[in-house]
Design an enzyme around this catalytic site. Structure first.
Site, mmCIF file in Angstrom:
data_model
loop_
_atom_site.group_PDB
_atom_site.id
_atom_site.type_symbol
_atom_site.label_atom_id
_atom_site.label_comp_id
_atom_site.label_asym_id
_atom_site.label_seq_id
_atom_site.Cartn_x
_atom_site.Cartn_y
_atom_site.Cartn_z
ATOM 1 C CG ASP A 3 -0.324 -0.572 2.450
ATOM 2 O OD1 ASP A 3 0.715 -0.020 2.838
ATOM 3 O OD2 ASP A 3 -0.840 -1.579 3.014
ATOM 4 C CG ASP A 54 1.868 3.390 -14.936
ATOM 5 O OD1 ASP A 54 1.574 3.655 -16.115
ATOM 6 O OD2 ASP A 54 2.595 2.442 -14.615
ATOM 7 C CG ASP A 84 0.072 1.414 -19.618
ATOM 8 O OD1 ASP A 84 0.958 0.615 -19.279
ATOM 9 O OD2 ASP A 84 -1.039 1.071 -20.075
ATOM 10 C CD GLU A 138 4.418 -0.253 -21.788
ATOM 11 O OE1 GLU A 138 4.634 -1.427 -21.514
ATOM 12 O OE2 GLU A 138 3.263 0.210 -21.808
ATOM 13 C CG HIS A 163 4.876 -3.752 -14.311
ATOM 14 N ND1 HIS A 163 5.554 -2.788 -15.022
ATOM 15 C CD2 HIS A 163 3.617 -3.741 -14.783
ATOM 16 C CE1 HIS A 163 4.718 -2.228 -15.891
ATOM 17 N NE2 HIS A 163 3.533 -2.785 -15.764
ATOM 18 C CG ASP A 164 4.358 -5.217 -18.321
ATOM 19 O OD1 ASP A 164 3.478 -5.550 -17.511
ATOM 20 O OD2 ASP A 164 4.315 -4.156 -18.978
HETATM 21 O O1 TEU Z 1 1.995 -2.858 -21.193
HETATM 22 C C1 TEU Z 1 1.816 -2.642 -22.566
HETATM 23 C C2 TEU Z 1 2.231 -3.710 -23.447
HETATM 24 O O2 TEU Z 1 2.488 -3.427 -24.610
HETATM 25 C C3 TEU Z 1 2.053 -5.156 -23.080
HETATM 26 O O3 TEU Z 1 1.874 -5.855 -24.273
HETATM 27 C C4 TEU Z 1 3.143 -5.851 -22.435
HETATM 28 O O4 TEU Z 1 4.129 -6.131 -23.378
HETATM 29 C C5 TEU Z 1 2.535 -7.113 -21.852
HETATM 30 O O5 TEU Z 1 2.628 -6.925 -20.477
HETATM 31 C C6 TEU Z 1 3.123 -8.400 -22.258
HETATM 32 O O6 TEU Z 1 2.627 -9.474 -21.504
HETATM 33 C C7 TEU Z 1 1.384 -1.930 -20.351
HETATM 34 C C8 TEU Z 1 1.615 -2.263 -18.885
HETATM 35 O O7 TEU Z 1 2.979 -2.136 -18.597
HETATM 36 C C9 TEU Z 1 1.042 -3.604 -18.583
HETATM 37 O O8 TEU Z 1 1.296 -3.998 -17.258
HETATM 38 C C10 TEU Z 1 -0.441 -3.526 -18.830
HETATM 39 O O9 TEU Z 1 -0.994 -4.794 -18.690
HETATM 40 C C11 TEU Z 1 -0.765 -2.984 -20.222
HETATM 41 O O10 TEU Z 1 -0.010 -1.838 -20.561
HETATM 42 C C12 TEU Z 1 -2.207 -2.566 -20.280
HETATM 43 O O11 TEU Z 1 -2.395 -1.395 -19.547
HETATM 44 CA CA CA Z 2 -2.157 -3.425 2.600
#
Ligand code: TEU
Ligand code: CA
Length: 562
Positions: free
Chosen positions: A29, A98, A206, A263, A335-336
């Site tokens: 959080d 974000d 994003d 991004e 995170h992706d």
């Molecule tokens: O990711 C955008 C994106 O192009 C995704 O295809 C990414 O490559 C994907 O996570 C692959 O599995 C952004 C964010 O970073 C992601 O966490 C979100 O899920 C997405 O946008 C939708 O908002």
């Molecule tokens: Ca919490």
């Protein structure tokens, strides 16, 4: 106003759900972030990007926003956010939120109104189209054959209608916003300025490339047996994004002298200057060349295992392309993506020395270094035992896709182990106590069992830890008298053809350095033409310099002043 105040900064990404939980509900959080600001300060962080914490049903972990003006109760309150911004500021840290504006949540007021009245004001905030009539089924099917990022059709029936469909590039709970509508754009700029007025340092933007669409909409040649075509084909068919991004910059970032980092996956070489040049849309954008490298359309299991020379080719290609035109943002993970140490260090070579080597290699490139939470303590992928442990929507889609491409369940699981987004989303490992000190409750995602050995508290006390190496790297890179070399100087690749060696010079007005990294488990003798004035950084305790040569131990990295 464009002071580029950010160009010599070190940035850090926080995935709030997994950073630090203060109320025992198993979910990180905002209070948890505030509680750890001293940790970040001590690490030497100047800019923190927080993945989405707005009100959200969390269908895509907050990348599906139902109210841009509210903080989701699971993360805290607006007051917690204000406190976090103020506490960060008092430590000299700027906070980025974000900005997710390619889409919102289907639970956003705008979408609910659009469902009630598709022809009305809010219907025009989205892409709503009549489906194709399929006589064999006697029903309407998707108007176009586009496949979304998370698999399946990117068009779904508008609730309550048997004829109308809405577009969602990502999850079906993430309807795309219609950027051709000036009213929608106004709403977004107003919202951005509202947050920027609260003292944010800026935004990470994003999935922004997806706001451009190719009109008129049409089908694209199928690239899967189900007849669908990846939606990126449509996006890439439209070359022009400049109108919206110039407007966004002038109406928001420029007014606040913000830092903005995009991004952006699909910029062409000649677009780089438009994006991050002197008067670019953004301050910076991420380098995803190494991220994309080796990808297979058949699914994760079929992705090429990268070797150090593949990695080297990617980072040098970007450095050459950007040159001194602007500042790219360098990462090894986010995170992706899976953990960088599990991806770019050759199999069998993963240890603290090689983790430090990879860290220095990317950290001293020209641009803004971003550290993703846990990277600085050497966090690794999670050894998933079964798909039951996987939460992420995208991993589930990939799993099914790999099976359809002929993988056995074990092979598909192997693909998930290598590439699942959940690898990087496991809770931050703070201590060697229960649940790695992340929560007093049950964490929303399993803690990596290696927390006993990999955790911030123990590493803080160990002078040879990965964490202390990161601190040292930050100190070296931020020495003000070295700005000419670490911020401005170009990267000049050295001995580029030498396998498993990544080496580069950076020659500034006052100082010059050479970085040498031995991405192998063998000794490596590297010829050096320059006199070594001093060693700025070394991941091992000694350096062997002889007449015209430097001898590198396995996985050794050295940054030397010449
Ligand atoms: O990711 C955008 C994106 O192009 C995704 O295809 C990414 O490559 C994907 O996570 C692959 O599995 C952004 C964010 O970073 C992601 O966490 C979100 O899920 C997405 O946008 C939708 O908002
Ligand atoms: Ca919490």
């Amino acid at each position: 106003m464009n002071t580029k105040w950010w160009k010599n900064k070190i940035a850090y990404q926080i995935y709030p759900k997994s950073f630090y939980d203060t109320n025992g509900d198993g979910i990180g959080d905002l209070k948890g972030i505030t509680a750890k600001l001293d940790y970040l300060k001590d690490l030497g962080i100047d800019i923190v990007w927080i993945s989405p914490c707005y009100e959200s049903p969390l269908a895509d972990q907050g990348y599906d926003i139902s109210d841009y003006y509210k903080i989701d109760p699971v993360f805290g309150t607006e007051k917690d956010m204000e406190e976090l911004i103020a506490e960060a500021k008092s430590r000299g840290i700027s906070v980025l939120m974000d900005l997710v504006v390619n889409h919102c949540s289907d639970e956003h007021f705008w979408f609910k109104e659009a469902v009630k009245d598709p022809q009305g004001k809010y219907g025009k905030y989205f892409y709503i189209e009549e489906g194709k009539y399929d006589a064999t089924k006697d029903e309407y099917v998707a108007p176009y054959n586009w496949r979304g990022y998370f698999g399946g059709y990117a068009w779904d029936k508008l609730p309550g209608s048997d004829k109308l469909f809405y577009l969602h590039s990502f999850h079906k709970k993430q309807p795309d916003l219609n950027w051709t509508n000036p009213e929608l754009r106004e709403e977004i700029y107003t919202m951005m300025n509202w947050w920027l007025d609260k003292g944010l340092g800026g935004f990470r933007i994003d999935a922004i490339i997806n706001i451009k669409k190719k009109f008129p909409f049409c089908d694209y040649p199928a690239d899967r047996p189900d007849g669908t075509a990846f939606i990126v084909k449509m996006v890439e068919a439209e070359p022009n994004i400049s109108k919206y991004l110039t407007e966004m910059r002038d109406r928001t970032f420029a007014l606040h002298d913000s830092f903005s980092v995009g991004e952006v996956f699909n910029a062409t070489e000649k677009e780089m200057d438009d994006f991050i040049g002197e008067n670019g849309f953004f301050s910076s954008m991420f380098d995803f060349k190494p991220t994309i490298c080796g990808g297979s359309t058949r699914g994760w299991y079929f992705n090429k295992k990268l070797n150090p020379d593949d990695y080297k080719a990617c980072i040098f290609a970007t450095q050459r392309l950007v040159s001194n035109m602007g500042y790219i943002s360098n990462i090894i993970e986010n995170h992706d993506e899976p953990r960088g140490v599990c991806r770019y260090i050759p199999e069998g070579g993963l240890n603290n020395t090689s983790k430090k080597m990879l860290a220095a290699t990317y950290f001293f490139l020209r641009g803004i270094p971003f550290i993703y939470q846990g990277q600085e303590i050497g966090m690794e992928n999670l050894p998933f035992e079964s798909m039951d442990e996987v939460d992420d929507v995208s991993s589930w889609d990939e799993y099914e896709h790999m099976l359809s491409e002929g993988c056995t369940p074990e092979q598909a699981l192997e693909g998930v182990r290598r590439f699942s987004r959940d690898n990087a989303r496991t809770p931050f490992q703070w201590t060697h106590d229960n649940q790695a000190g992340f929560t007093t409750g049950i964490p929303w995602l399993r803690v990596n069992p290696n927390y006993i050995n990999i955790n911030a508290e123990d590493e803080g006390k160990d002078p040879n830890s990965v964490l202390n190496f990161y601190k040292e790297m930050v100190r070296v890179r931020k020495r003000p008298e070295y700005e000419d070399v670490f911020v401005e100087a170009l990267v000049e690749p050295y001995l580029e053809e030498e396998p498993n060696l990544i080496a580069y010079y950076r020659r500034g007005d006052r100082h010059s350095i050479i970085l040498l990294a031995n991405f192998s488990d063998e000794l490596k003798k590297v010829p050096i033409k320059d006199a070594i004035k001093g060693i700025l950084l070394n991941n091992l305790n000694e350096e062997i310099i002889s007449e015209g040569n430097m001898e590198l131990m396995p996985w050794q990295v050295i940054v030397a002043e010449i």
